[in-house]
Design a protein around this motif. Structure first.
Motif, short mmCIF file in Angstrom:
data_model
loop_
_atom_site.label_atom_id
_atom_site.label_comp_id
_atom_site.label_asym_id
_atom_site.label_seq_id
_atom_site.Cartn_x
_atom_site.Cartn_y
_atom_site.Cartn_z
N GLU A 41 6.08 8.33 2.82
CA GLU A 41 6.86 7.10 2.80
C GLU A 41 6.31 6.01 3.69
OE1 GLU A 41 11.04 7.57 3.22
OE2 GLU A 41 11.18 8.94 1.53
N SER A 44 2.86 4.78 2.53
CA SER A 44 2.70 4.23 1.20
C SER A 44 3.47 2.93 0.97
CB SER A 44 3.17 5.26 0.17
OG SER A 44 4.56 5.48 0.33
N GLY A 45 4.00 2.33 2.03
CA GLY A 45 4.70 1.07 1.85
C GLY A 45 6.20 1.22 1.79
N ASP A 46 6.74 2.41 2.07
CA ASP A 46 8.18 2.59 2.04
C ASP A 46 8.84 2.21 3.36
OD1 ASP A 46 7.98 3.50 -0.47
OD2 ASP A 46 8.90 5.44 -0.10
N TYR A 48 10.36 -0.03 5.09
CA TYR A 48 10.92 -1.35 4.89
C TYR A 48 11.88 -1.76 6.00
CZ TYR A 48 9.07 -0.91 0.18
OH TYR A 48 8.26 -0.75 -0.89
N LEU A 58 5.48 -6.32 1.76
CA LEU A 58 5.25 -4.92 1.41
C LEU A 58 5.79 -4.59 0.03
CD1 LEU A 58 6.15 -3.14 4.78
CD2 LEU A 58 3.90 -3.25 3.69
N ASP A 62 3.65 -3.45 -3.22
CA ASP A 62 3.97 -2.20 -3.92
C ASP A 62 4.19 -2.45 -5.41
OD1 ASP A 62 3.75 -0.26 -2.01
OD2 ASP A 62 5.90 -0.04 -1.66
N CYS A 63 4.90 -3.50 -5.72
CA CYS A 63 5.18 -3.82 -7.13
C CYS A 63 3.91 -4.18 -7.87
CB CYS A 63 6.19 -4.96 -7.23
SG CYS A 63 7.82 -4.48 -6.66
N ASN A 118 4.88 7.74 -12.54
CA ASN A 118 4.49 8.30 -11.25
C ASN A 118 4.48 9.83 -11.28
OD1 ASN A 118 3.99 6.31 -8.94
ND2 ASN A 118 5.67 5.38 -10.07
N ARG A 144 10.81 4.49 -3.11
CA ARG A 144 9.79 3.48 -3.37
C ARG A 144 9.85 3.00 -4.82
NH1 ARG A 144 3.25 4.19 -3.22
NH2 ARG A 144 2.77 1.99 -3.38
N GLN A 148 10.64 -0.73 -6.22
CA GLN A 148 9.73 -1.43 -7.12
C GLN A 148 10.45 -1.88 -8.38
OE1 GLN A 148 6.95 1.82 -7.43
NE2 GLN A 148 5.40 0.74 -6.22
#
Length: 191
Positions: A41, A44-46, A48, A58, A62-63, A118, A144, A148
Motif C-alpha cells: 500500500e 504503491s501510492g495508497d 493518501y 498521487l 495512480d489513475c 488487476n 487503491r 482509482q
C-alpha cells in the motif's frame, strides 16, 4: 478524505461534485487473502494521508497508471463477454431500468472491471514467478482500486454529466453506452 480532495481539482470547463464508493460483488480481490493486509500500500501510492495537494497528485498518477493501453484492451475484450457485463450491470441496476445515473454506480462499474484486470495481472505474475521459482508478487490493493475507480468516475461525471441534488454529479448512461464508452473514457482520462 482523499476523494473529497479530488473534487477541488477540476478539468478545464468542468464543475465540482462529490463521490462515495459502493463497490460491486463482481470484482473481489483474491478471496483467500481477503483479510491479509497488503504490504504494497504505501509503496504503491495508497499512502493518501498526506496533505491534499500531494494526495491529489498521487491519486491522479495512480489513475493514469491504471488507464494504460493494456487496461483499455482488457476492458474492450471483457465488455464483449455478455455474461460478465450482465453480472456487473445487474448489481448496479437491480430494478432493470436499463441505465445507471449516479457517480457511485459508475464508480462501482469501473471498479468491477479494474479489479478484474488487476486480479488477472496478479495471477499472470504469480504463474511467471512459479515457473521461474523467484520473486514475490504483491496482491492488488482493493483500497487503491476503489480510489482509482472513484476518481475516474468523478472525471467522467464532471466531463459528461451534470450536477444533481446535494451537489452530486449525475451522468445517465445505458448499458449499451457504457459498453461503447468505457474504453474511450479510459483512453481520454490520460490525455
Amino acid at each position: 478524505d482523499a476523494i473529497a480532495a479530488l473534487h477541488q481539482v477540476q478539468p478545464m470547463g468542468v464543475q465540482m461534485g462529490e463521490n462515495n464508493i459502493n463497490p460491486t460483488k463482481a470484482a473481489d480481490t483474491d478471496e483467500k487473502h481477503a483479510d491479509d493486509k497488503d504490504e504494497s500500500e504505501s509503496e504503491s501510492g495508497d499512502d493518501y494521508d498526506r496533505d491534499d495537494v500531494e494526495t491529489i497528485k498521487l491519486i491522479k498518477a495512480d489513475c493514469i497508471a491504471l488507464c494504460n493501453n493494456d487496461f483499455r484492451v482488457f476492458v474492450t475484450h471483457a465488455l464483449k463477454q455478455t455474461a460478465m457485463v450482465d453480472g456487473v450491470w445487474h448489481d448496479l441496476d437491480p430494478h432493470g431500468t436499463g441505465s445507471i445515473e449516479t457517480q457511485e454506480q459508475l464508480s462501482s462499474a469501473i471498479f468491477a472491471f479494474a479489479a478484474m484486470y488487476n486480479q488477472q495481472k496478479y495471477r499472470q505474475m504469480m504463474q511467471q514467478q512459479q515457473s521461474h521459482g523467484n520473486g514475490h508478487t504483491k496482491r492488488p490493493s482493493r483500497k487503491r482500486i476503489e480510489t482509482q475507480a472513484a476518481a475516474i468516475a468523478l472525471w467522467v461525471c464532471k466531463s459528461y454529466g451534470s450536477i444533481g441534488q446535494a451537489m452530486k454529479y449525475k451522468y445517465r448512461v445505458s448499458k449499451t453506452e457504457f459498453i461503447t464508452n468505457l474504453p474511450l473514457w479510459i483512453q481520454e482520462y490520460t490525455v
